[in-house]
Design a protein around this motif. Structure first.
Motif, PDB file in Angstrom:
ATOM      1  N   UNK A 151       0.816  -1.219   0.000  1.00 58.48           N
ATOM      2  CA  UNK A 151       0.000   0.000   0.000  1.00 58.48           C
ATOM      3  C   UNK A 151       0.847   1.266   0.000  1.00 58.48           C
ATOM      4  N   UNK A 152       1.606   1.494   1.060  1.00 58.75           N
ATOM      5  CA  UNK A 152       2.196   2.809   1.271  1.00 58.75           C
ATOM      6  C   UNK A 152       3.137   3.212   0.159  1.00 58.75           C
ATOM      7  N   UNK A 154       0.987   7.204  -5.133  1.00 61.41           N
ATOM      8  CA  UNK A 154       1.739   8.453  -5.294  1.00 61.41           C
ATOM      9  C   UNK A 154       1.803   9.311  -4.037  1.00 61.41           C
ATOM     10  N   UNK A 155       0.827   9.216  -3.149  1.00 61.56           N
ATOM     11  CA  UNK A 155       0.881   9.937  -1.877  1.00 61.56           C
ATOM     12  C   UNK A 155       1.258   8.917  -0.806  1.00 61.56           C
ATOM     13  N   UNK A 156       2.526   8.866  -0.394  1.00 58.61           N
ATOM     14  CA  UNK A 156       3.030   7.714   0.351  1.00 58.61           C
ATOM     15  C   UNK A 156       2.734   7.708   1.841  1.00 58.61           C
ATOM     16  N   UNK A 171      -4.133   4.594  -9.654  1.00 53.79           N
ATOM     17  CA  UNK A 171      -2.841   4.719 -10.291  1.00 53.79           C
ATOM     18  C   UNK A 171      -2.046   3.423 -10.163  1.00 53.79           C
ATOM     19  N   UNK A 172      -1.082   3.272 -11.035  1.00 53.54           N
ATOM     20  CA  UNK A 172      -0.075   2.213 -10.900  1.00 53.54           C
ATOM     21  C   UNK A 172       1.234   2.929 -10.608  1.00 53.54           C
ATOM     22  N   UNK A 173       1.704   2.783  -9.410  1.00 50.91           N
ATOM     23  CA  UNK A 173       2.864   3.571  -8.983  1.00 50.91           C
ATOM     24  C   UNK A 173       3.955   2.642  -8.466  1.00 50.91           C
ATOM     25  N   UNK A 174       5.183   2.948  -8.843  1.00 53.57           N
ATOM     26  CA  UNK A 174       6.324   2.155  -8.360  1.00 53.57           C
ATOM     27  C   UNK A 174       7.365   3.103  -7.796  1.00 53.57           C
TER      28      UNK A 174
END
Length: 244
Positions: free
Chosen positions: A196-197, A201-203, A240-243
């Motif tokens: 999750x975290x 994009x907002x960590x 979103x897909x965030x890495x």
């Protein structure tokens, strides 16, 4: 935003802690008359608004809540359905009893209270339900909880269609990972860091106040032309897909 909810009378369930408590407190701070509802009498005692301790899963609980509200603080025109219970298990590991528990706790109580609300909100009003980010995307190991919360999102759309012509708006909030007494230990353990975290994009981890502000918006005239939607409050996790 002080006064955003002036003149409103709101029932807030799950108000003894976490998102429910933050929402009850914010509604009151923004001018609403609030009845805070939960089965946890000790948690309710820490609030500065009128309270009612009741098990929402008990027969007749919805009628008791609305009758008590009308008799003590006034006829309500806002219902915030926040009480619920999360859990982690796959469909194959879910017994009939487990499934019935998650449906009863997350869906049946929301349905019963919302059904009562549409009989009481003669002059219009706002129902704001609690779905989940798990209702919007597939997450391994969350079958009964996700199924119940997905049904809440569907119920929200259906009731918006049925009751909009009566001036009743029905929306839902879909929280992501929020730090509450129920999640604090797991968050501290780091179990959610990768899933999750760091995957959004907002960590940072969300707060109950982050969610309460969306409840307040949807309950107010600021959302007068908003109905039938489920708003994610999850730092972008489901959209979103965030890495990292």
């Amino acid at each position: 935003m002080t006064g955003q909810l002036s003149g409103r009378t709101a029932i807030v369930t799950g108000a003894a802690s976490g998102i429910g408590r933050a929402t009850a407190e914010l509604f009151a701070a923004r001018g609403a008359t609030v009845l805070a509802v939960d089965r946890d009498e000790q948690g309710l005692a820490e609030l500065s608004v009128p309270t009612l301790a009741v098990d929402l899963a008990a027969p007749g609980a919805a009628e008791e809540v609305f009758d008590h509200c009308a008799a003590t603080v006034g006829t309500p025109d806002v219902l915030a359905n926040i009480a619920g219970k999360a859990g982690d298990r796959s469909a194959g590991d879910t017994s009939d009893e487990d499934f019935e528990f998650f449906v009863r706790t997350n869906l049946t109580t929301t349905f019963a209270l919302s059904r009562r609300a549409v009989h009481v909100f003669d002059g219009g009003g706002a129902i704001v339900n609690t779905a989940s980010s798990f209702a919007l995307t597939g997450v391994a190991g969350s079958a009964p909880y996700s199924a119940a919360k997905g049904a809440v999102a569907s119920l929200t759309r259906q009731m918006a269609a049925d009751y909009g012509r009566r001036g009743i708006r029905v929306n839902a909030v879909a929280p992501g990972l929020i730090e509450t007494p129920a999640t604090r230990a797991k968050i501290a353990s780091g179990i959610f860091d990768d899933l999750v975290t760091r995957a959004r994009p907002l960590p940072r981890v969300g707060t109950p106040e982050d969610v309460a502000r969306v409840f307040a918006f949807l309950a107010s005239d600021d959302a007068a032309f908003v109905t039938g939607v489920t708003i994610p409050v999850d730092g972008g996790w489901t959209s979103t897909h965030f890495r990292d």
